[in-house]
Every structure is written in C-alpha cells, then in structure tokens.
Motif scaffolding. Structure first.
Motif, PDB file in Angstrom:
ATOM      1  N   GLY A 161      78.724  34.244  59.338  1.00 21.41           N
ATOM      2  CA  GLY A 161      79.348  33.073  60.041  1.00 21.41           C
ATOM      3  C   GLY A 161      79.006  31.816  59.226  1.00 21.41           C
ATOM      4  O   GLY A 161      79.568  30.762  59.007  1.00 21.41           O
ATOM      5  N   LEU A 162      77.555  31.669  59.030  1.00 21.76           N
ATOM      6  CA  LEU A 162      76.784  30.327  58.659  1.00 21.76           C
ATOM      7  C   LEU A 162      77.368  30.365  57.115  1.00 21.76           C
ATOM      8  O   LEU A 162      77.596  29.194  56.462  1.00 21.76           O
ATOM      9  CB  LEU A 162      75.274  30.428  58.641  1.00 21.76           C
ATOM     10  CG  LEU A 162      74.482  29.308  58.115  1.00 21.76           C
ATOM     11  CD1 LEU A 162      73.120  29.320  59.023  1.00 21.76           C
ATOM     12  CD2 LEU A 162      74.334  29.577  56.489  1.00 21.76           C
ATOM     13  N   GLN A 163      77.503  31.411  56.286  1.00 21.17           N
ATOM     14  CA  GLN A 163      78.017  31.373  54.921  1.00 21.17           C
ATOM     15  C   GLN A 163      79.291  30.803  54.717  1.00 21.17           C
ATOM     16  O   GLN A 163      79.480  29.996  53.775  1.00 21.17           O
ATOM     17  CB  GLN A 163      77.755  32.736  54.437  1.00 21.17           C
ATOM     18  CG  GLN A 163      76.390  33.328  54.145  1.00 21.17           C
ATOM     19  CD  GLN A 163      76.225  34.618  53.877  1.00 21.17           C
ATOM     20  OE1 GLN A 163      77.116  35.315  53.267  1.00 21.17           O
ATOM     21  NE2 GLN A 163      74.952  35.399  54.358  1.00 21.17           N
ATOM     22  N   ASP A 164      80.045  31.224  55.832  1.00 20.31           N
ATOM     23  CA  ASP A 164      81.593  30.751  55.639  1.00 20.31           C
ATOM     24  C   ASP A 164      81.725  29.357  55.831  1.00 20.31           C
ATOM     25  O   ASP A 164      82.586  28.615  55.103  1.00 20.31           O
ATOM     26  CB  ASP A 164      82.490  31.689  56.402  1.00 20.31           C
ATOM     27  CG  ASP A 164      83.673  32.127  55.914  1.00 20.31           C
ATOM     28  OD1 ASP A 164      83.701  32.160  54.703  1.00 20.31           O
ATOM     29  OD2 ASP A 164      84.079  33.058  56.486  1.00 20.31           O
ATOM     30  N   ALA A 165      80.957  29.081  56.908  1.00 21.17           N
ATOM     31  CA  ALA A 165      81.035  27.618  57.188  1.00 21.17           C
ATOM     32  C   ALA A 165      80.352  26.558  56.102  1.00 21.17           C
ATOM     33  O   ALA A 165      80.767  25.423  55.744  1.00 21.17           O
ATOM     34  CB  ALA A 165      80.155  27.171  58.638  1.00 21.17           C
ATOM     35  N   TYR A 166      79.308  27.152  55.588  1.00 20.51           N
ATOM     36  CA  TYR A 166      78.724  26.553  54.620  1.00 20.51           C
ATOM     37  C   TYR A 166      79.293  26.270  53.428  1.00 20.51           C
ATOM     38  O   TYR A 166      79.480  25.120  52.602  1.00 20.51           O
ATOM     39  CB  TYR A 166      77.156  27.181  54.096  1.00 20.51           C
ATOM     40  CG  TYR A 166      76.573  26.871  52.869  1.00 20.51           C
ATOM     41  CD1 TYR A 166      75.768  25.627  52.781  1.00 20.51           C
ATOM     42  CD2 TYR A 166      76.889  27.630  51.570  1.00 20.51           C
ATOM     43  CE1 TYR A 166      75.219  25.324  51.636  1.00 20.51           C
ATOM     44  CE2 TYR A 166      76.333  27.027  50.472  1.00 20.51           C
ATOM     45  CZ  TYR A 166      75.269  26.013  50.346  1.00 20.51           C
ATOM     46  OH  TYR A 166      74.803  25.650  49.105  1.00 20.51           O
ATOM     47  N   THR A 167      80.009  27.230  52.601  1.00 21.39           N
ATOM     48  CA  THR A 167      80.971  27.018  51.512  1.00 21.39           C
ATOM     49  C   THR A 167      82.180  26.015  51.773  1.00 21.39           C
ATOM     50  O   THR A 167      82.470  25.626  50.936  1.00 21.39           O
ATOM     51  CB  THR A 167      81.575  28.355  50.916  1.00 21.39           C
ATOM     52  OG1 THR A 167      82.066  28.994  52.029  1.00 21.39           O
ATOM     53  CG2 THR A 167      80.163  29.245  50.411  1.00 21.39           C
ATOM     54  N   ALA A 209      78.491  30.433  62.317  1.00 21.82           N
ATOM     55  CA  ALA A 209      79.471  29.332  61.724  1.00 21.82           C
ATOM     56  C   ALA A 209      79.293  27.949  62.297  1.00 21.82           C
ATOM     57  O   ALA A 209      78.946  26.956  61.624  1.00 21.82           O
ATOM     58  CB  ALA A 209      80.849  29.724  62.124  1.00 21.82           C
ATOM     59  N   ALA A 210      78.879  27.902  63.968  1.00 22.67           N
ATOM     60  CA  ALA A 210      78.643  26.695  64.170  1.00 22.67           C
ATOM     61  C   ALA A 210      77.324  25.994  63.957  1.00 22.67           C
ATOM     62  O   ALA A 210      77.215  24.901  63.832  1.00 22.67           O
ATOM     63  CB  ALA A 210      78.627  26.856  65.898  1.00 22.67           C
ATOM     64  N   CYS A 211      76.242  26.663  63.817  1.00 19.81           N
ATOM     65  CA  CYS A 211      74.994  26.563  63.316  1.00 19.81           C
ATOM     66  C   CYS A 211      75.092  25.856  61.906  1.00 19.81           C
ATOM     67  O   CYS A 211      74.623  24.841  61.350  1.00 19.81           O
ATOM     68  CB  CYS A 211      73.964  27.437  63.374  1.00 19.81           C
ATOM     69  SG  CYS A 211      73.542  27.779  65.259  1.00 19.81           S
TER      70      CYS A 211
END
Length: 207
Positions: free
Chosen positions: A6-12, A169-171
């Motif tokens: 989730g973090l990777q998706d939000a990041y890109t 994703a939120a983080c």
C-alpha cells in the motif's frame, strides 16, 4: 507485505507523477486515455511501469526455478533482498528521474506479488486489493449463509490484508509530505522485518 504494498502504491502516485506501482489496471486506463488524446509522452509515462511489472514477474519466477532447492536461504528471501535493494536505490533518485523510479518500483512490486501468493493456504495478493476484496466477500457470504466458522476465519484473513494495505497507503501518503521521494525507504524497513520473520518460520511454511 501488504502494508509495504500500500505504501508503494501511494508513493509512486503522490511522489512520482501519479503512476500506480501495483494497480496496473489504473495505469492501463490512464494509458488508454493518453493514447486517445495522442499525448505520447504520457503514454510512455504509463507504458514503462507496465513493461517493468511484467519483467518483474518473469525475474521472480526465474529466481524460484533456480533457487527453490537451496537449503541455506529460501528463494523468497532472495526476492525480498532484491526488492529492498531496488527500493533503496529509488529513494536516492530525484524527481527528475521519476520514470526510472516508477519502473524500478513496479518491477519490485511484481516480484513481490508473484512470490507471495498464498496466506494460510488461501490465494491472496500483497500489493493490491481487488482479488482480496472479492475472495473475502465470498468467504464472508458463505460464513453467514452456511454458518461455517472456518469461512469466517478465512474472510478475516482477507480483511486483514485489505486493512494492512489501507494502512500502508495512508501512511505513505501522509509521510510523503515530510520525506518526499525518500518515503520509499520505509517500505525497505518493512521488507527487512518480513525477511527476519521468515527466518523463524518452520520449513513447511516456506514451501
């Protein structure tokens, strides 16, 4: 793994030009719109991650075939090490290198989703939610209609995966305000934790 996904998706999407590292369906939709509008530079913007995602799957499967019988280290741990290295490098790339960064993250995500496909015997995806949502809802329906506690436990596993992805994703979106393109290093830390947890798993769990 799901938190990291989730973090990777939000990041890109937030830090690297609104590209999805994992949700390649979204990239295909945006790619299609760019084709219709003849925005060729934008087409490349989404086509590159798609291609590298496909290559990541091929590489992960190659690692499995070559190292599946190695005793000292599990082949999935090799995948994690490679993924961590790629994401570590991405954190050093400035915004001028967004195309390369997106390609590398998509490649790493593909290796992860290809290598970790089951949890407690049930198929799942650690880097996206649509399959988990479908499966979780299906098992929940069976738990209610057929009154099977085992189905409810399986549904809870999928709900946990979705919740973990959402937290990641939120983080990722929030922390990007503070750490910018270096936010991806948090994902490296999560993957290190996964690597260490695999060291204490029983051999049967790593087949």
């Amino acid at each position: 793994l799901s938190i990291s996904g989730g973090l990777q998706d939000a990041y890109t999407y937030i830090c690297r030009g609104e590209v999805f590292a994992n949700a390649q369906t979204g990239n295909i939709v945006l790619l299609s719109q760019s084709l219709v509008e003849r925005k060729w530079s934008t087409v490349i913007h989404y086509l590159i991650p798609l291609g590298f995602f496909a290559m990541g799957i091929v590489v992960a499967e190659g690692i499995r075939q070559k190292y599946k019988n190695v005793q000292r280290i599990h082949w999935r741990q090799l995948v994690l090490l490679m993924e961590m290295l790629l994401l570590l490098v991405v954190g050093f790339l400035p915004t001028a290198c967004d195309l390369l960064a997106n390609a590398m993250v998509s490649f790493a995500c593909a290796m992860q989703v290809q290598s970790f496909r089951t949890v407690r015997g049930s198929a799942y995806a650690s880097t996206m939610c649509i399959g988990n949502l479908r499966s979780g809802t299906d098992h929940f329906y069976k738990a209610v209609t057929e009154k099977k506690k085992e189905e409810l436990k399986i549904a809870a596993i999928y709900l946990t995966a979705i919740g973990s992805f959402t937290i990641g994703a939120a983080c990722g979106g929030h922390l990007a305000n503070y750490f910018s393109y270096r936010t991806i290093w948090i994902s490296c830390g999560l993957l290190i934790l996964c690597f260490l947890l695999m060291l204490i798993k029983e051999e049967d769990d790593l087949e």
